[in-house]
Structure formats: structure tokens, C-alpha cells
Enzyme design. Sequence first.
Site, mmCIF file in Angstrom:
data_model
loop_
_atom_site.group_PDB
_atom_site.id
_atom_site.type_symbol
_atom_site.label_atom_id
_atom_site.label_comp_id
_atom_site.label_asym_id
_atom_site.label_seq_id
_atom_site.Cartn_x
_atom_site.Cartn_y
_atom_site.Cartn_z
ATOM 1 C CG HIS A 96 -1.528 -1.195 1.544
ATOM 2 N ND1 HIS A 96 -2.578 -1.280 0.529
ATOM 3 C CD2 HIS A 96 -1.627 -1.498 2.739
ATOM 4 C CE1 HIS A 96 -3.003 -2.732 0.977
ATOM 5 N NE2 HIS A 96 -2.575 -3.635 2.184
ATOM 6 C CD GLU A 113 -3.011 -3.812 5.852
ATOM 7 O OE1 GLU A 113 -3.663 -3.290 5.612
ATOM 8 O OE2 GLU A 113 -2.533 -5.069 5.488
ATOM 9 C CG HIS A 170 0.980 -6.750 3.308
ATOM 10 N ND1 HIS A 170 1.328 -5.820 3.238
ATOM 11 C CD2 HIS A 170 -0.815 -6.261 3.705
ATOM 12 C CE1 HIS A 170 0.139 -4.430 2.655
ATOM 13 N NE2 HIS A 170 -0.662 -5.678 2.684
ATOM 14 N NE ARG A 190 -5.073 -8.635 -6.908
ATOM 15 C CZ ARG A 190 -5.900 -8.264 -7.393
ATOM 16 N NH1 ARG A 190 -5.780 -7.743 -8.411
ATOM 17 N NH2 ARG A 190 -7.026 -7.336 -6.268
#
Length: 322
Positions: A96, A113, A170, A190
Site C-alpha cells: 500500500h 494497517e 505483505h 497487487r
Amino acid sequence: MEPFFLTPYFRPKIWGGRKLKTIFNYDIPDGKVGEAWVISGYKDDASTITNGDFEGQSLRKVYHENPELFGNPESEEFPLLVKFLDANDNLSVQVHPNNDYARKVENDSGKTESWYVLQADPGSYLIYGHTAKTRSELADMIHKGEWDKLLRKIPVKAGDFFYVPSGTIHALTKGILVIETQQSSDVTYRLYDYDRVDQKTGKKRELHTQKSIDVTQVPHVDPKLEITTSKKQDAIIKTLVQPPLSPHFYLWQIDLNGQWNTGLNGHPFLLVTIINGSGTIECENKTFNLSIGTNMIIPNNIKEFKFLGNMKMVISTPGNQD
């Protein structure tokens, strides 16, 4: 003068399963459901408030129209998003962007996150970080498809915690159930998807190779977590992450066996999810029942409250950056 209780928003996923129903008794759609967005103010995927004066309204609407209930925040959008993720299969390997990149390129927030692991099958592992020393080496290994050489695999068990700053490669893998606390964003690049084909389209899912290379932290550096534990009355409180390491949110995991009188303690509002057990919250001479899968926000006008019961909770609040 009462907490906002919320209904989840569910997302079918190619890698999802049925644990969101079997464990939390959520009324999920048929098929493979990977995500329950349990506290969300994000765009059209916002949670709905189920009680009180705002019953039937979206959290996004209430946040925009009643800023005083959230401590008159600077953030134009509800800043955090809490999810359950049921990885019945491997998730795509992804990364991200940070706020600066996401706002410039995607007109959205970045995405830092975290994962608190609720269940993990024996032998489960996460993909977390990479081995490349330079960006050119990262790009070369990606283009050659040297995934076993590039990706770090970390064993995982229930109770583990991972902080995943923007720029961290991740992925959850098969057999893991987590509660995820993150910035309110859905910007995902992705990098690798195991060459899977989407059954609906008959095509491989889209990759975002160059954007992934652009935003990945190189070299990867594990964040230096300082998880602390304290006891207050009958509550054991683990501080999982907080500023300055995590500028976007504070995050706690609480084990309660009895009673815990507490409050906002200077925070603008709290996001609370019950991850096991049951109990009650008492505030303003009202009592509300809590059980596994319950999600609520304690707004700014409730300064003090009391938890009673035998339950595990995850609680978060915004940090000092949106």
C-alpha cells in the site's frame, strides 16, 4: 448519549471462507466471503448505525454532520477502518502507498494497517517484507518472478500482532483469521497473485507491478514494536502500537475478567470490537449487552463508562495524523 452500534459490510473474495458466520454468527452472503468491514466510514462501504438517534444512518453521514461527537476532528473523512479477514486461501501479495503518493496518484488516503491474529492453522505463515537491498534489485527479482527468493515468510500463531506500515510487502496466507485496524483507505497494489484466474471473468486478476515497485520500502526494515502490558482493575491491557511509531492510530487488546471502569482518557472517540466472550458496557445510567462480533464507537460525549464481563476486546482511536 450512548455508544453507536454498527452493522458490518461484507465483501466476497476469491480467497474467502465461511468463518465470519461460524465464529461471529454474522449473516454473510453465500459463497466465499473474505472480509467484514465492521467499523467503516469509507465511501459507499460505510457501516450503518443500529441504535439511538442515528439508527439507520451511515457512519460516514453521522461523522460529517456531527463532528462534535468525534471531538471536532481535522480529518475530513472518518480516519480508521476495522475489518475481520478470513483467509481460507492465500491473499495476493500486495503493498500500500503512503498518504503523499495515494493522494497524488489515487485521490485517496494511504494505507498503514495492522493485524491481530485470532486464529492460525498449524504451520501458518505470513508474507511480510522482502530481501532486496536496492530498488533495482527489487524490480529485477519481481520481473524474473523470483518470489521464493524475494518474499519473507514469518510463522504465525493466534495472539501474534503485526504492524504493517505503508510500503511493506505483505500477505495473509491460508488458514489465518485476523482483525485488521488500518487507515480508512482501499488503495491496494497487487504484486503477485499465484497466477490465479477469476472464475467470473476467466482472466487473471490485475497486477500493479510498477506502482508496487514505486511505493515499496527498500530495504525492508521491521518496525520496532514496544508492546506493553498493564493491569487496571480486572482488565489486562496490551498496548500493541501507538504514536510516534504508528502516527495514524493507537491500538489496544484487552482481556477482561470482571469489571473495568475507564473512559476516553483524552482521546476523541474509541472504536471497540469484541473478539471473544461476552459482557456489558454501562454508561449514562444505561446498560448495553456485548458479545463476540459486537462493534461500536464510543463518541466524544461519553467521557466515562464501565465494562463488565468475561471478554476480549480490540480498541483503537485515531493518532495525530489522518
